[in-house]
Design an enzyme around this catalytic site. Structure first.
Site, PDB file in Angstrom:
ATOM      1  CE  LYS A  12      -4.354  -0.049   0.486  1.00 24.54           C
ATOM      2  NZ  LYS A  12      -5.158  -0.604  -0.644  1.00 24.54           N
ATOM      3  CB  THR A  57      -2.486  -3.414  -0.785  1.00 23.76           C
ATOM      4  OG1 THR A  57      -3.734  -3.089  -1.370  1.00 23.76           O
ATOM      5  CG2 THR A  57      -1.588  -4.135  -1.788  1.00 23.76           C
ATOM      6  CG  ASP A  58      -8.288  -2.898   2.814  1.00 18.33           C
ATOM      7  OD1 ASP A  58      -8.368  -1.674   2.566  1.00 18.33           O
ATOM      8  OD2 ASP A  58      -8.965  -3.465   3.703  1.00 18.33           O
ATOM      9  CG  PHE A 152      29.902  27.286 -12.328  1.00 16.34           C
ATOM     10  CD1 PHE A 152      30.412  26.079 -11.853  1.00 16.34           C
ATOM     11  CD2 PHE A 152      29.401  27.318 -13.620  1.00 16.34           C
ATOM     12  CE1 PHE A 152      30.420  24.927 -12.649  1.00 16.34           C
ATOM     13  CE2 PHE A 152      29.403  26.179 -14.425  1.00 16.34           C
ATOM     14  CZ  PHE A 152      29.909  24.977 -13.929  1.00 16.34           C
ATOM     15  NE  ARG A 169      27.222  29.398  -8.707  1.00 18.18           N
ATOM     16  CZ  ARG A 169      27.129  28.228  -9.325  1.00 18.18           C
ATOM     17  NH1 ARG A 169      26.624  28.155 -10.546  1.00 18.18           N
ATOM     18  NH2 ARG A 169      27.540  27.112  -8.731  1.00 18.18           N
ATOM     19  CD  GLN A 212      28.836  19.826 -10.363  1.00 12.72           C
ATOM     20  OE1 GLN A 212      28.749  20.965  -9.913  1.00 12.72           O
ATOM     21  NE2 GLN A 212      28.603  19.539 -11.639  1.00 12.72           N
ATOM     22  CG  ASN A 238      22.662  25.231  -9.758  1.00 14.51           C
ATOM     23  OD1 ASN A 238      22.311  26.116  -8.968  1.00 14.51           O
ATOM     24  ND2 ASN A 238      23.755  25.303 -10.500  1.00 14.51           N
ATOM     25  CG  HIS A 240      19.957  27.608 -12.794  1.00 17.60           C
ATOM     26  ND1 HIS A 240      21.273  27.282 -12.519  1.00 17.60           N
ATOM     27  CD2 HIS A 240      19.454  26.560 -13.491  1.00 17.60           C
ATOM     28  CE1 HIS A 240      21.553  26.098 -13.038  1.00 17.60           C
ATOM     29  NE2 HIS A 240      20.466  25.630 -13.626  1.00 17.60           N
TER      30      HIS A 240
HETATM   31  O1  URC Z   1      27.638  24.515  -9.740  1.00 14.59           O
HETATM   32  C1  URC Z   1      27.399  24.330 -10.935  1.00 14.59           C
HETATM   33  N1  URC Z   1      27.696  23.128 -11.503  1.00 14.59           N
HETATM   34  C2  URC Z   1      27.456  22.873 -12.825  1.00 14.59           C
HETATM   35  O2  URC Z   1      27.733  21.744 -13.316  1.00 14.59           O
HETATM   36  C3  URC Z   1      26.852  23.879 -13.583  1.00 14.59           C
HETATM   37  N2  URC Z   1      26.468  23.977 -14.881  1.00 14.59           N
HETATM   38  C4  URC Z   1      25.929  25.202 -15.048  1.00 14.59           C
HETATM   39  O3  URC Z   1      25.439  25.617 -16.152  1.00 14.59           O
HETATM   40  N3  URC Z   1      25.976  25.927 -13.896  1.00 14.59           N
HETATM   41  C5  URC Z   1      26.547  25.118 -12.963  1.00 14.59           C
HETATM   42  N4  URC Z   1      26.815  25.321 -11.650  1.00 14.59           N
END
Ligand code: URC
Length: 290
Positions: A12, A57-58, A152, A169, A212, A238, A240
């Site tokens: 469930k 499942t009930d 970055f 950023r 990363q 990410n 953005h």
């Molecule tokens: O921290 C980031 N890793 C990426 O792999 C990546 N690629 C991207 O376009 N911006 C970022 N920023």
């Protein structure tokens, strides 16, 4: 042409359950979503429709509710372990059970009133097989943002590259983290609380050259400080924040006005594994990838 029944499981999904415990006029509540999934000798129902081995499942759903009444739910890991152990021990044909629980936060207003907390969810996935079990706990939708301390640059440029390099950023993400426990005698909630603060503090304090790198630092901080964690997996979109071009209006934008895009988003996923981690055994019992 020949074929055979492959791996299968059933249960469930997403049993919604709220429990209230009363201590005089002070009430406490837990808001849980519980999913159960069973494996075992279930060829008959698949091949012939013979349901004599199928724990409905009930019934699985009812067991969740009844267990919550029979004993206080307590920590979600313990509740999941009790349920999983029950299914495996009570039915000979059931050899494996996985119980997944999401815990949704509520903030106390007074003794008996609450307001819904953030969208962040605490999670656990407990797998019981024979006399062994695995506990994988975590969180989802831990949304964090920092307004500086993130760069970055240095990435390859080809004819499709338009992204400007940046040394300052906004970095924002919604963390999904799952960690696999090893050993015994873990204090689930204090471990959770400490891991959560390590994730948040590392995100905030680690100067970032990429998401990363930040992800890896967050995972490493947890594994370093928590010997009970064999492995942690992180999935971090990410989120953005693009600097808006204000030059058409004769205005300079010195990292002050951003467009918060919701999609597409970069999706950064990775794990940190302790070198001497306990072997999780059968691949079925390892974490799904991210
Ligand atoms: O921290 C980031 N890793 C990426 O792999 C990546 N690629 C991207 O376009 N911006 C970022 N920023």
């Amino acid at each position: 042409m020949s074929y055979s029944l492959g791996p299968n499981q059933y249960g469930k999904a997403e049993v919604r359950m709220v429990t209230v415990t009363r201590s005089g006029s002070t009430h406490s509540m837990q808001d849980l979503t519980v999913s159960t999934s069973l494996r075992g000798a279930l060829e008959a129902t698949h091949l012939t429709g013979d349901n004599s081995d199928v724990v409905a499942t009930d019934t699985q759903k009812n067991t969740v509710y009844a267990f919550a009444k029979e004993e206080p739910v307590g920590e979600i890991e313990d509740f999941a372990l009790r349920l999983g152990r029950h299914f495996v021990d009570s039915f000979g044909q059931i050899t494996g059970a996985r119980v997944m629980i999401d815990s949704h936060p509520w903030d106390r207003i007074n003794g008996h009133a609450f307001s819904r907390g953030s969208s962040e969810v605490r999670t656990t996935a407990v797998t019981v097989s024979g006399d062994r079990h695995w506990v994988v706990s975590g969180l989802r939708d831990l949304v964090v943002l920092k307004t500086t301390g993130s760069e970055f640059h240095g990435f390859p440029r080809d004819k499709y590259t338009t992204l400007p390099e940046t040394t300052d950023r906004i970095l924002a993400t919604a963390v999904t983290a799952r960690w696999r426990y090893q050993g015994s005698g873990v204090s689930w909630t204090s471990s959770f609380t400490s891991i959560r603060s390590l994730l948040v503090e590392t995100f905030a304090s680690k100067h970032s050259l990429s998401l990363q790198q930040t992800l890896h630092a967050m995972g490493a901080a947890v594994v370093e400080a928590h010997p009970e964690v064999a492995e942690i997996r992180l999935s971090m979109p990410n989120k953005h924040h693009f600097v808006v071009d204000l030059s058409p209006f004769g205005l300079e934008n010195d990292n002050e006005v951003f467009y918060a895009a919701d999609r597409p988003y970069g999706l950064i996923e990775g794990s940190v594994i302790r070198d001497d981690a306990e072997d999780p055994g059968d691949a079925w019992y390892t974490l799904p990838a991210f």
